[in-house]
Scaffold this active site. Structure first.
Site, PDB file in Angstrom:
ATOM      1  N   LYS A  81      45.728  28.478  41.696  1.00 28.50           N
ATOM      2  CA  LYS A  81      47.190  28.803  41.846  1.00 28.50           C
ATOM      3  C   LYS A  81      47.962  28.192  42.941  1.00 28.50           C
ATOM      4  CE  LYS A  81      45.436  33.384  40.231  1.00 28.50           C
ATOM      5  NZ  LYS A  81      44.798  34.652  40.610  1.00 28.50           N
ATOM      6  N   GLN A 108      43.915  38.530  45.027  1.00 25.46           N
ATOM      7  CA  GLN A 108      42.584  38.138  44.366  1.00 25.46           C
ATOM      8  C   GLN A 108      41.714  39.151  44.263  1.00 25.46           C
ATOM      9  OE1 GLN A 108      42.959  35.291  42.494  1.00 25.46           O
ATOM     10  NE2 GLN A 108      41.067  35.807  41.294  1.00 25.46           N
ATOM     11  N   ASP A 142      51.446  40.387  39.510  1.00 26.22           N
ATOM     12  CA  ASP A 142      50.205  40.341  38.420  1.00 26.22           C
ATOM     13  C   ASP A 142      50.346  41.329  37.516  1.00 26.22           C
ATOM     14  OD1 ASP A 142      48.183  38.344  39.111  1.00 26.22           O
ATOM     15  OD2 ASP A 142      47.247  39.545  40.774  1.00 26.22           O
TER      16      ASP A 142
END
Ligand code: NAD
Length: 278
Positions: free
Chosen positions: A50, A94, A117
């Site tokens: 990412k 994460q 997200d």
């Protein structure tokens, strides 16, 4: 019939080019903060990817590598600092987080308009209400991959295997928005094949290596394999690819299907988050 391969890698390049162009046209660069706690090897790979991709596109990516032993309170404080930073438009925490930290509490502490997200209750609720704000990238990836086949989703029978809040449920909701007749199967579903055999569109997102066998798939179906499973034979999906491709109409490979599209659409979500700041 031998299935056409849906090339997620190729499709993701087009999305990334588009995102790059839009960033170049903007006066301000988007800012992304990625928070990684501890040293889970898989998470390190995902975060590295990412970070690399976002930098290639001209996104200011700030990476926060935090100690495995950080307290929940300290982590919440760090997320709150990022919530306040004006030059940060998107925050990724994460997952998974270490055992002593409540994942949900931390994820839910991200401001909804920075939640690229799409995991916070506000963004999930918006999706339920057909008022999409920031939608989980993997779910968006599934829809884009289906659409890339040129097949109309409206009126099709779509079956999803998996009901997680990051993949199964958001894909289900997006498919409903596209006017599919959608069904979710999960670990307690009896006779999954009965459902999948009727699916024009089949999405496997259960994390069980090669769960979907050839005799579970309708001739000509579109099969989207979300699974990423580390096995002795390497990374495999939730679909028995080699055999299922003999009956499916279209199929995504693993790797090279949903994975690259997820990253591309996460980066696209950062642009959308930036718009929300205006
Ligand atoms: P999860 O573990 O949170 O959820 C799995 C779901 O599958 C559950 O709802 C469970 O009920 C269902 N399930 C489990 N075993 C089953 C079985 N035997 N039969 C039917 N249903 C069963 O997983 P997740 O986070 O939704 O991820 C699913 C898979 O997708 C994993 O392999 C994960 O690595 C992968 N994934 C890939 C991407 C990507 O970018 N390609 C992104 C997210 C997740």
């Amino acid at each position: 019939m031998v299935a056409k391969i849906i090339d997620g890698k190729e499709l993701s390049k087009k999305i990334l080019e588009d995102v790059k162009k839009k960033i170049q046209q903007n006066n301000q660069k988007p800012g992304l903060a990625i928070v990684l706690v501890g040293n889970n090897p898989a998470s390190e790979i995902y975060v590295g990817l990412k970070e690399k991709k976002s930098k290639e596109l001209g996104i200011n990516c700030e990476r926060y590598d935090l100690d495995e032993l950080i307290s929940e309170e300290e982590l919440l404080n760090r997320v709150d600092e990022l919530n306040q930073k004006k030059d940060i438009h998107g925050i990724v925490v994460q997952l998974p987080l270490p055992q002593h930290i409540n994942d949900e509490l931390v994820v839910n502490s991200v401001l909804p308009h920075k939640d690229v997200d799409g995991f916070t209750p506000v963004n999930q609720g918006n999706l339920v209400n057909d008022n999409n704000m920031l939608v989980p990238a993997t779910a968006r990836a599934c829809i884009e991959l289906i659409k890339s086949t040129g097949t109309e989703i409206k009126g099709k029978n779509a079956v999803i295997i998996g009901r997680s809040k990051i993949v199964g449920k958001p894909v289900f909701l997006l498919l409903l928005q596209e006017n599919a007749t959608a069904t979710i199967c999960h670990s307690k579903t009896k006779n999954i094949a009965k459902h999948t055999k009727n699916a024009d569109i089949l999405i496997a997102a259960c994390g069980v290596p090669k769960l979907v066998k050839k005799d579970m798939v309708k001739e000509g179906a579109i099969v989207i394999d979300v699974g990423i499973n580390r096995t002795d034979e390497g990374i495999v999906g939730d679909v028995d690819y080699e055999n299922v491709k003999e009956v499916a109409g279209h199929i995504t490979p693993v790797p090279g299907g949903v994975g690259p599209m997820t990253i591309a659409l996460l980066l696209d979500n950062i642009l959308q988050a930036m718009e929300l700041h205006k």
